[in-house]
Design an enzyme around this catalytic site. Sequence first.
Site, PDB file in Angstrom:
ATOM      1  N   SER A  65       6.532  -1.084   6.217  1.00 44.49           N
ATOM      2  CA  SER A  65       7.944  -0.736   6.053  1.00 44.49           C
ATOM      3  C   SER A  65       8.682  -0.841   7.385  1.00 44.49           C
ATOM      4  O   SER A  65       8.079  -0.774   8.455  1.00 44.49           O
ATOM      5  CB  SER A  65       8.072   0.688   5.526  1.00 44.49           C
ATOM      6  OG  SER A  65       7.457   0.807   4.273  1.00 44.49           O
TER       7      SER A  65
HETATM    8  N1  SAH Z   1       3.095   2.534   4.232  1.00 43.93           N
HETATM    9  C1  SAH Z   1       2.307   1.401   4.658  1.00 43.93           C
HETATM   10  C2  SAH Z   1       2.200   0.259   3.651  1.00 43.93           C
HETATM   11  C3  SAH Z   1       3.358  -0.016   2.771  1.00 43.93           C
HETATM   12  S1  SAH Z   1       3.085  -1.364   1.650  1.00 43.93           S
HETATM   13  C4  SAH Z   1       2.856   0.834   5.939  1.00 43.93           C
HETATM   14  O1  SAH Z   1       4.038   0.999   6.189  1.00 43.93           O
HETATM   15  O2  SAH Z   1       2.063   0.213   6.646  1.00 43.93           O
HETATM   16  C5  SAH Z   1       2.404  -0.506   0.273  1.00 43.93           C
HETATM   17  C6  SAH Z   1       0.914  -0.380   0.324  1.00 43.93           C
HETATM   18  O3  SAH Z   1       0.508   0.225  -0.903  1.00 43.93           O
HETATM   19  C7  SAH Z   1       0.178  -1.689   0.428  1.00 43.93           C
HETATM   20  O4  SAH Z   1      -0.731  -1.640   1.492  1.00 43.93           O
HETATM   21  C8  SAH Z   1      -0.555  -1.817  -0.938  1.00 43.93           C
HETATM   22  O5  SAH Z   1      -1.795  -2.485  -0.836  1.00 43.93           O
HETATM   23  C9  SAH Z   1      -0.705  -0.353  -1.313  1.00 43.93           C
HETATM   24  N2  SAH Z   1      -0.861  -0.071  -2.748  1.00 43.93           N
HETATM   25  C10 SAH Z   1      -0.165  -0.602  -3.799  1.00 43.93           C
HETATM   26  N3  SAH Z   1      -0.601  -0.056  -4.968  1.00 43.93           N
HETATM   27  C11 SAH Z   1      -1.590   0.832  -4.636  1.00 43.93           C
HETATM   28  C12 SAH Z   1      -2.435   1.690  -5.414  1.00 43.93           C
HETATM   29  N4  SAH Z   1      -2.378   1.756  -6.747  1.00 43.93           N
HETATM   30  N5  SAH Z   1      -3.329   2.463  -4.749  1.00 43.93           N
HETATM   31  C13 SAH Z   1      -3.436   2.410  -3.386  1.00 43.93           C
HETATM   32  N6  SAH Z   1      -2.676   1.603  -2.611  1.00 43.93           N
HETATM   33  C14 SAH Z   1      -1.753   0.828  -3.232  1.00 43.93           C
END
Ligand code: SAH
Length: 231
Positions: A65
């Site tokens: 993000s």
């Molecule tokens: N907050 C983090 C990543 C944001 S992107 C940052 O800023 O670095 C959203 C993340 O959620 C991604 O890494 C994706 O792989 C994860 N994600 C999506 N669905 C998910 C689920 N059901 N369980 C666990 N992680 C999930």
Amino acid sequence: MKQFWSPNSINKNKAMVENLQSHGVITSDEVAKAMEAVDRGLFVPDRSYAYVDSPLSIGYNVTISAPHMHAMCLQLLEKNLKPGMRVLDVGSGTGYLTACFAVMVGSEGRAIGVEHIPELVASSIKNIEASDAASPLLKQGSLAIHVGDGRQGWAEFAPYDAIHVGAAAPEIPEALIDQLKPGGRLVIPVGNLFQDLQVVDKNSDGSVSIRSETSVRYVPLTSREAQLRGE
Ligand code: SAH
């Protein structure tokens, strides 16, 4: 897309935090201190873009993000990130925000990340190991990242004072509300194409109050298979 400053105008973590303060996104000293302590440059694939106010691709069809979104979520959760408190970060991705949470709750608290892409979990642990502020907390065990489906939360350390979700859910997963402490707060983007950042407060009688903070655009909270297919 909202952007508070333009590329190349800053290149240092501290300047990024000062920009977020001068734009009124960061108002708390604790949030500023945590974001100053955890260098965002250690968590992104290309360091030259680390301090730009924009999301960045981290592979697997997802992004880290933008700094102003991380700052906004830290601000919304600040009262539930006091030393000793417990926080769950669903969709922990690069581990950046989980590391900020861990620094705020300290060695007496607990910061748990859950991420469903095992490769991202492995790289997030490497990122955290490179951070002077966060690596001692990882070693000591108050900070941990697990592979799992975050829609189920992480029951082992529930209930949590704070839960953050970094991906947009079609609706609020019941497990996350169950794993919130009375007095606890959940911050979660909800929706499909049009999403709201929702703030869910659990009251002392177990009921919840929900409000929308702002409209946002996050990648979906979904299954690993759907994500890798790019759905
Ligand atoms: N907050 C983090 C990543 C944001 S992107 C940052 O800023 O670095 C959203 C993340 O959620 C991604 O890494 C994706 O792989 C994860 N994600 C999506 N669905 C998910 C689920 N059901 N369980 C666990 N992680 C999930």
